[in-house]
Write an enzyme that holds these catalytic residues in place. Sequence first.
Site, mmCIF file in Angstrom:
data_model
loop_
_atom_site.group_PDB
_atom_site.id
_atom_site.type_symbol
_atom_site.label_atom_id
_atom_site.label_comp_id
_atom_site.label_asym_id
_atom_site.label_seq_id
_atom_site.Cartn_x
_atom_site.Cartn_y
_atom_site.Cartn_z
ATOM 1 N N GLU A 242 0.852 -1.223 -0.047
ATOM 2 C CA GLU A 242 0.043 -0.007 -0.165
ATOM 3 C C GLU A 242 0.754 1.046 0.092
ATOM 4 O OE1 GLU A 242 -3.153 0.158 -0.306
ATOM 5 O OE2 GLU A 242 -3.898 -1.898 0.131
ATOM 6 N N CYS A 276 -2.374 9.289 2.170
ATOM 7 C CA CYS A 276 -2.096 8.605 0.933
ATOM 8 C C CYS A 276 -3.084 9.007 -0.005
ATOM 9 C CB CYS A 276 -1.807 7.260 1.089
ATOM 10 S SG CYS A 276 -3.271 6.274 1.813
HETATM 11 P P1 NAD Z 1 8.343 5.206 4.514
HETATM 12 O O1 NAD Z 1 8.459 4.420 3.118
HETATM 13 O O2 NAD Z 1 9.405 6.053 4.895
HETATM 14 O O3 NAD Z 1 8.277 4.367 5.902
HETATM 15 C C1 NAD Z 1 7.123 3.307 5.983
HETATM 16 C C2 NAD Z 1 7.649 2.266 7.059
HETATM 17 O O4 NAD Z 1 8.891 1.568 6.269
HETATM 18 C C3 NAD Z 1 8.317 2.889 8.311
HETATM 19 O O5 NAD Z 1 7.809 2.101 9.388
HETATM 20 C C4 NAD Z 1 9.953 2.535 8.035
HETATM 21 O O6 NAD Z 1 10.531 2.630 9.323
HETATM 22 C C5 NAD Z 1 9.774 1.384 7.265
HETATM 23 N N1 NAD Z 1 11.130 1.074 6.588
HETATM 24 C C6 NAD Z 1 11.936 2.217 6.113
HETATM 25 N N2 NAD Z 1 13.004 1.413 5.441
HETATM 26 C C7 NAD Z 1 12.691 0.214 5.291
HETATM 27 C C8 NAD Z 1 13.186 -0.890 4.815
HETATM 28 N N3 NAD Z 1 14.617 -0.908 4.089
HETATM 29 N N4 NAD Z 1 12.805 -2.094 4.898
HETATM 30 C C9 NAD Z 1 11.596 -2.241 5.766
HETATM 31 N N5 NAD Z 1 10.860 -1.337 6.301
HETATM 32 C C10 NAD Z 1 11.515 -0.086 5.986
HETATM 33 O O7 NAD Z 1 6.776 5.665 4.779
HETATM 34 P P2 NAD Z 1 6.291 7.071 5.431
HETATM 35 O O8 NAD Z 1 7.023 8.174 5.228
HETATM 36 O O9 NAD Z 1 6.448 6.355 6.956
HETATM 37 O O10 NAD Z 1 4.943 7.118 5.373
HETATM 38 C C11 NAD Z 1 4.434 8.065 4.177
HETATM 39 C C12 NAD Z 1 4.162 7.054 2.878
HETATM 40 O O11 NAD Z 1 3.111 6.123 3.083
HETATM 41 C C13 NAD Z 1 3.533 8.123 1.845
HETATM 42 O O12 NAD Z 1 4.165 7.703 0.518
HETATM 43 C C14 NAD Z 1 1.996 7.805 1.678
HETATM 44 O O13 NAD Z 1 1.346 7.928 0.666
HETATM 45 C C15 NAD Z 1 2.139 6.081 2.234
HETATM 46 N N6 NAD Z 1 0.870 5.498 2.591
HETATM 47 C C16 NAD Z 1 0.193 4.938 2.017
HETATM 48 C C17 NAD Z 1 -1.075 4.357 2.430
HETATM 49 C C18 NAD Z 1 -1.957 3.371 1.604
HETATM 50 O O14 NAD Z 1 -2.693 2.741 2.200
HETATM 51 N N7 NAD Z 1 -1.808 3.182 0.326
HETATM 52 C C19 NAD Z 1 -1.524 4.731 3.652
HETATM 53 C C20 NAD Z 1 -0.712 5.634 4.480
HETATM 54 C C21 NAD Z 1 0.338 6.180 4.015
#
Ligand code: NAD
Length: 510
Positions: A242, A276
Site C-alpha cells: 500500500e 495517501c
Molecule cells: P516510509 O516508506 O518512509 O516508511 C514506512 C515504513 O517502512 C516505516 O515503518 C519505516 O521504518 C519502514 N522502513 C524504512 N526502510 C525500510 C526498509 N528498508 N525495509 C523495511 N521497512 C522499512 O513511509 P512513511 O514516510 O512512513 O509514510 C508515508 C508514505 O506512506 C506516503 O508515501 C504515503 O502515501 C504512504 N501511505 C500509503 C497508504 C496506503 O494505504 N496506500 C496509507 C498511508 C500512507
Amino acid sequence: MVPRMATAASTPDRLSSYNPATHDLVGTVPIDGPAEVDAAVARARVAAERWGALSFEARGEELTAFRKALAAHADELADLLHRENGKPELEALVEIMMALGHVQHATACAQAALAPRKVSAGMLANFRATISYHPLGVIGVIGPWNYPLFTPMGSIAYALAAGNAVVWKPSELTPLIAVKIAEIAAGAFALPDLLQVVTGAGATGAALARAAIDKIAFTGSAATGRRVMIAAAERLTPVLLELGGKDPMIVADDADLTKAAEACVFGALTNAGQACISVERVYVAAAVHDRFVDEVVKQVRALKVGGDDGQLGAMTSTSQVAIVKDHLEDAIAKGAKVLTGGPGAISGSYIQPTVLTEVDHRMKVMTDETFGPVIPIKRVGSLDEAVRLANDSRYGLGSAVFAGKGARALAARLRAGMTSINAVMSFAGIPALPFGGVGDSGFGRIHGDEGIREFTRIKSTAEQVLALPVNMMSFRQPKEAPGRLRQMIKQLYGDGVVAKAGDWVRKLRS
Ligand code: NAD
C-alpha cells in the site's frame, strides 16, 4: 521486546519519539534488531498455530474483546496520536473510530468471506470442486506515520480475523501508539503473542521483511516498498504493498461547485495533507474554473492552522516540510500562481494551506507526492483532457469526480484503485470496499472480503464423486478413445457448440 511502555531516557539503543508541534519527548522504545525480530516471529508462529485452529466464533469473541478494549482506551489513544503525530484531537478521534470500524467489520465478515465455495467442475462434471481459504500463519505488518493506527489496522484486523498472528513494525516517528495497542492486545486476547510490536527505524523493518514470515503487508512510500519487495524475494515471501498516491479530482461544469469546493478543501487538507488518498491535484472545467477557485480560496482562508481549535495540525516530520517547500518553489519557478499560503508562509512544523493555479505537469506539485496542505488547481478545456491528465501519473490510488449525470461514466475512465463520486476519500470509510492501488501505488488489497482473503492461502479440492466407465486420467484407455475425444473437442469447443460437459457425462454413463 514490546509490549512495554518505555520511560527511560534516550540512549543509543533506544528510539525517541518527539511531539512534532512542541519537540517535547513523548517517550522512548527499544531498537529491535534481527535477533529480537526473529524471536518475535518465532513466538508468533506458536500463537498462529493455536489461533488458526480456533473456530470463527471463538476468534470473533476475542476480536470483539480487543475492539472493546481499544474503544475503552480511545481517549488515551487519541492523546498519544495527537502528541506523536501532531494531528488535532478531532482528527485523532476520527482515526480511532475508523480503525475500530475495520476491526468490527473484519470480525463480522471473516466467516462468510472465507466460507468454502463450490464451483463448477467444468468438463470434469463427475467431480465436486471446492475452493477453501486457510490462514497463512505469521503476517509482518510495516506501517507509516501519517495514520499510525488506521492504516496498519487495515492489515492487522483483517489478518487476525483470517486466523493469523501479527508482528507489527510501526514507523519510527510514531512507535508509542503501536506499543500501546500491543499492550491492549496482550490484555484482551487469551493467547499470548498474537499481536506483537517490534520497534526501530528502517533496519528493523528490513529485518522483519527478511524474517521467516508468511506474508508482509507494507504501507509506506513507493521507494521503501521496492526495498521491502526485494528483501522479501529472498524467501519468496508474498507482499502486499500500500504505497503513495497523487490522487486527482475532476470537477465537471455541471457539478455542485460549493459542495465540490468544500470536499476538495477537506480532501486536500485533512491531516495537513498527509494522507495517501489526499486530493493532490484538481482539474476543473474551464466554464466553472474561476468560480470554483474563488470558493476554494474563501473556504481555505477560513481555516486555522495550529492551536487547540485549529483544523490543521503540525506536520509530522521536518523532512516532509522540506519536500512541500521544494514542490512549492519548483511550481512558482515554472509559473504557478500562489493564491493563499506559499513557501513564505511556512513556519517551523506548520504550513499555511496553499492554493495554486496556472499549474501544469512539468511541476513536481502535479506529478510527485507532495503530502502536504497544497491544492494545485488546473483549468481544463474538456472532460477528455481532465481524464487524460488525471491518468497521466505513475500512481493510481484514489480519485474523485464531481459531476452531474455523466459522473459514473467519468469515474469509470479513471485508472485508480478507488474513486469517490461527488465526495472525497469516502471509499476508505466503507469497510466492505477493498482498498489499494495500481502502478506505484502498489498492489494487493486491504479492507472488504478481498482484504480478508489477502491473508489466506487458497486451496483447491477436486473430489471425484462418480466413477465413469471411461477414465481420462488413466493410461488404460479403450482404442476408440481418440475418436471420442476428437468428437468431444468439436462438440464442446468448436463451431456450433451442441453439448455441455454434463451432457457428455450422461452420455458416457449410458
Ligand atoms: P516510509 O516508506 O518512509 O516508511 C514506512 C515504513 O517502512 C516505516 O515503518 C519505516 O521504518 C519502514 N522502513 C524504512 N526502510 C525500510 C526498509 N528498508 N525495509 C523495511 N521497512 C522499512 O513511509 P512513511 O514516510 O512512513 O509514510 C508515508 C508514505 O506512506 C506516503 O508515501 C504515503 O502515501 C504512504 N501511505 C500509503 C497508504 C496506503 O494505504 N496506500 C496509507 C498511508 C500512507
